[in-house]
Design a protein around this motif. Structure first.
Motif, PDB file in Angstrom:
ATOM      1  N   GLY A  52      36.376  27.196  46.445  1.00  5.93           N
ATOM      2  CA  GLY A  52      36.855  27.227  45.066  1.00  5.93           C
ATOM      3  C   GLY A  52      36.427  28.493  44.364  1.00  5.93           C
ATOM      4  O   GLY A  52      35.707  29.330  44.922  1.00  5.93           O
ATOM      5  N   PHE A  53      36.868  28.635  43.126  1.00  7.38           N
ATOM      6  CA  PHE A  53      36.568  29.803  42.304  1.00  7.38           C
ATOM      7  C   PHE A  53      35.672  29.389  41.133  1.00  7.38           C
ATOM      8  O   PHE A  53      35.360  28.205  40.982  1.00  7.38           O
ATOM      9  CB  PHE A  53      37.870  30.427  41.811  1.00  7.38           C
ATOM     10  N   ASP A  54      35.279  30.342  40.316  1.00  6.43           N
ATOM     11  CA  ASP A  54      34.434  29.998  39.168  1.00  6.43           C
ATOM     12  C   ASP A  54      35.260  29.588  37.957  1.00  6.43           C
ATOM     13  O   ASP A  54      34.763  29.509  36.838  1.00  6.43           O
ATOM     14  CB  ASP A  54      33.486  31.153  38.824  1.00  6.43           C
ATOM     15  N   HIS A  55      36.541  29.303  38.199  1.00  5.20           N
ATOM     16  CA  HIS A  55      37.463  28.911  37.140  1.00  5.20           C
ATOM     17  C   HIS A  55      38.649  28.182  37.792  1.00  5.20           C
ATOM     18  O   HIS A  55      38.795  28.195  39.019  1.00  5.20           O
ATOM     19  CB  HIS A  55      37.978  30.145  36.389  1.00  5.20           C
ATOM     20  N   ALA A  89      39.563  34.980  49.919  1.00  6.84           N
ATOM     21  CA  ALA A  89      40.713  34.672  49.068  1.00  6.84           C
ATOM     22  C   ALA A  89      40.469  35.227  47.669  1.00  6.84           C
ATOM     23  O   ALA A  89      39.322  35.432  47.256  1.00  6.84           O
ATOM     24  CB  ALA A  89      40.949  33.164  49.009  1.00  6.84           C
ATOM     25  N   THR A  90      41.564  35.444  46.951  1.00  2.00           N
ATOM     26  CA  THR A  90      41.470  35.909  45.563  1.00  2.00           C
ATOM     27  C   THR A  90      42.504  35.189  44.688  1.00  2.00           C
ATOM     28  O   THR A  90      43.530  34.739  45.185  1.00  2.00           O
ATOM     29  CB  THR A  90      41.701  37.426  45.441  1.00  2.00           C
ATOM     30  N   ASP A  91      42.175  35.113  43.421  1.00  2.00           N
ATOM     31  CA  ASP A  91      43.101  34.620  42.392  1.00  2.00           C
ATOM     32  C   ASP A  91      43.943  35.812  41.954  1.00  2.00           C
ATOM     33  O   ASP A  91      43.418  36.759  41.340  1.00  2.00           O
ATOM     34  CB  ASP A  91      42.308  34.038  41.219  1.00  2.00           C
ATOM     35  N   LEU A  92      45.228  35.805  42.259  1.00  2.00           N
ATOM     36  CA  LEU A  92      46.088  36.944  41.964  1.00  2.00           C
ATOM     37  C   LEU A  92      46.355  37.117  40.470  1.00  2.00           C
ATOM     38  O   LEU A  92      46.880  38.151  40.057  1.00  2.00           O
ATOM     39  CB  LEU A  92      47.422  36.798  42.714  1.00  2.00           C
ATOM     40  N   ASN A  93      45.973  36.116  39.672  1.00  2.00           N
ATOM     41  CA  ASN A  93      46.160  36.242  38.226  1.00  2.00           C
ATOM     42  C   ASN A  93      45.032  37.030  37.560  1.00  2.00           C
ATOM     43  O   ASN A  93      45.116  37.362  36.379  1.00  2.00           O
ATOM     44  CB  ASN A  93      46.245  34.852  37.602  1.00  2.00           C
ATOM     45  N   ILE A  94      43.978  37.290  38.330  1.00  2.00           N
ATOM     46  CA  ILE A  94      42.869  38.098  37.814  1.00  2.00           C
ATOM     47  C   ILE A  94      42.869  39.440  38.522  1.00  2.00           C
ATOM     48  O   ILE A  94      42.804  39.507  39.750  1.00  2.00           O
ATOM     49  CB  ILE A  94      41.522  37.391  38.021  1.00  2.00           C
ATOM     50  N   LYS A  95      42.995  40.466  37.781  1.00  2.00           N
ATOM     51  CA  LYS A  95      43.099  41.818  38.376  1.00  2.00           C
ATOM     52  C   LYS A  95      41.733  42.453  38.517  1.00  2.00           C
ATOM     53  O   LYS A  95      40.782  42.124  37.854  1.00  2.00           O
ATOM     54  CB  LYS A  95      44.006  42.691  37.514  1.00  2.00           C
ATOM     55  N   PRO A 116      36.513  36.756  30.558  1.00  2.00           N
ATOM     56  CA  PRO A 116      36.506  38.167  30.949  1.00  2.00           C
ATOM     57  C   PRO A 116      35.553  38.482  32.094  1.00  2.00           C
ATOM     58  O   PRO A 116      35.697  39.502  32.766  1.00  2.00           O
ATOM     59  CB  PRO A 116      36.083  38.883  29.663  1.00  2.00           C
ATOM     60  N   THR A 117      34.576  37.614  32.329  1.00  2.00           N
ATOM     61  CA  THR A 117      33.616  37.874  33.412  1.00  2.00           C
ATOM     62  C   THR A 117      33.925  37.071  34.683  1.00  2.00           C
ATOM     63  O   THR A 117      33.171  37.136  35.645  1.00  2.00           O
ATOM     64  CB  THR A 117      32.187  37.533  32.939  1.00  2.00           C
ATOM     65  N   SER A 118      35.025  36.310  34.671  1.00  2.00           N
ATOM     66  CA  SER A 118      35.373  35.513  35.849  1.00  2.00           C
ATOM     67  C   SER A 118      35.698  36.414  37.034  1.00  2.00           C
ATOM     68  O   SER A 118      36.278  37.493  36.880  1.00  2.00           O
ATOM     69  CB  SER A 118      36.576  34.613  35.545  1.00  2.00           C
ATOM     70  N   SER A 119      35.340  35.954  38.210  1.00  2.00           N
ATOM     71  CA  SER A 119      35.598  36.707  39.438  1.00  2.00           C
ATOM     72  C   SER A 119      36.912  36.257  40.057  1.00  2.00           C
ATOM     73  O   SER A 119      37.261  35.080  40.017  1.00  2.00           O
ATOM     74  CB  SER A 119      34.465  36.488  40.432  1.00  2.00           C
ATOM     75  N   LYS A 120      37.619  37.181  40.672  1.00  2.00           N
ATOM     76  CA  LYS A 120      38.856  36.825  41.369  1.00  2.00           C
ATOM     77  C   LYS A 120      38.569  36.301  42.775  1.00  2.00           C
ATOM     78  O   LYS A 120      39.462  35.765  43.442  1.00  2.00           O
ATOM     79  CB  LYS A 120      39.793  38.022  41.446  1.00  2.00           C
TER      80      LYS A 120
END
Length: 374
Positions: A170-173, A368-374, A116-120
């Motif tokens: 990369g991302f934090d996930h 960039a963003t992860d589109l699966n995280i709103k 729940p705290t992951s960043s997009k």
């Protein structure tokens, strides 16, 4: 004669005893400590495989990993250093016979699940390696410090220079491959009537060895031009440092040569922070030129699958970013691959074009963003 008869009797007896002992040797009676043929392992974690005797009689052992002998002890500590499917064959044997067993060990790619705290947004920039260009060595557009400003934001921008210049982040996930677009990458293309794109190719990688670094196999996200005859695979270009504010010469593996035009001669366009200050080489897929220098100079966008491109296929006009589906991934031979997740993203300039007074075509990245995280 009596002595000879006695010797013959003893010799016959010894042969009988020896023969009985030899005949009494039986094939190994053993079993495996783990009886399942299919096992799931874990990267950098040990799975202890072993064989035991059912009757207390010893025998010899042989373990093979993917056809290569790795142990002759009763046990084998299988510790995979990367994800994959492995075949482990065991043979227990003696002079009377043998028994065999085969394991299929599946080691999945390590996944860092989103919370729940992951960043997009981008959480880490691993490498910034631009090709020569008009914005390189400019603190606000072409420096390692500027590249780090992409972390957690889509408001800053960095130039990748000419063909091949890249950035890895990369991302934090782990980004999950879900239905539809998974990644958004931001640039600064212009749409009609003054269309100007600077297309960049996107590649992705999984952390198969679990070390948190982008040192595993890369896969290209094949865009609209990938399979066309005008696209050159395995393109290679080498730039030579002029060590001055001058044109930067290049040669490629297609027999061509040219230069990155430095008409203003303000600064050296060759990246002064590159590890090699003599020459630098980049490899990748070369997209065809879309330059039109009749009248107002323009560089048309491709339909879909490239960043910093005002594409209609991914509705850049509405989204203000280019979108990418992990399902587009192909390997180095062009074969489609299935990736459930990815951990690293690489963007590189995909055209080798001199746009005259506008300079070289050089992909810009704003985040960039992860589109699966709103």
């Amino acid at each position: 004669m009596k002595i000879n008869k006695h010797l013959l009797v003893l010799f016959a007896a010894s042969l009988f005893i020896f023969g009985c002992k030899k005949d009494s040797v039986t094939a190994p009676d053993g079993k495996m400590g783990i009886t399942e043929n299919a096992i799931t392992g874990k990267v950098n974690s040990k799975t202890e495989l072993y064989a035991v005797s059912n009757n207390g009689k010893g025998f010899q052992h042989e373990w093979k990993l993917d056809g290569k002998v790795v142990s002759t002890a009763y046990n084998f500590a299988f510790t995979p250093t990367t994800a994959g499917t492995y075949i482990v064959d065991y043979k227990g044997y003696n002079e009377a016979g043998s028994f065999t067993y085969q394991y299929t060990i599946t080691v999945p790619v390590p996944v860092v699940a989103a919370t729940p705290t992951s960043s997009k947004f981008i959480s880490k920039v691993f490498e910034y390696a631009p090709a020569p260009g008009q914005h390189i060595n400019n603190a606000s557009l072409g420096s390692p410090e500027q590249a780090q400003k992409l972390v957690g934001s889509t408001a800053n921008m960095v130039s990748l220079g000419g063909f091949g210049g890249y950035i890895i982040f990369g991302f934090d996930h782990s980004v999950v491959n879900q239905t539809g677009a998974d990644l958004a990458i931001y640039g600064n293309p212009f749409g009609p009537p003054y269309a100007f794109a600077e297309p960049g190719i996107v590649m992705v990688s999984q952390d198969k060895n679990g070390n948190g670094l982008p040192d595993d196999e890369w896969f290209e996200l094949a865009g609209s031009e990938y399979a066309k005859a005008t696209t050159i695979k395995n393109y290679e270009i080498t730039y030579t440092n002029p060590k001055a504010a001058a044109n930067v010469a290049w040669t490629d593996n297609q027999g061509n040569s040219g230069f990155v035009n430095n008409s203003a001669k303000r600064i050296n366009f060759y990246p002064l922070f590159a590890s090699n200050q003599e020459k630098i080489t980049f490899k990748g897929t070369l997209l065809p030129s879309t330059l039109n220098n009749t009248g107002i100079v323009s560089n048309a966008a491709f339909d879909w699958g490239y960043t910093d491109s005002y594409s209609t296929g991914d509705d850049y006009k509405t989204n203000l970013y280019n979108s990418f589906d992990i399902s587009w991934a192909v390997d180095a031979t062009g074969k489609k691959v299935t990736l459930n997740t990815v951990d690293f993203v690489k963007v590189y300039t995909a055209q080798n074009v001199n746009a005259g007074i506008l300079g070289e075509i050089s992909t810009d990245v704003k985040g960039a963003t992860d589109l699966n995280i709103k």
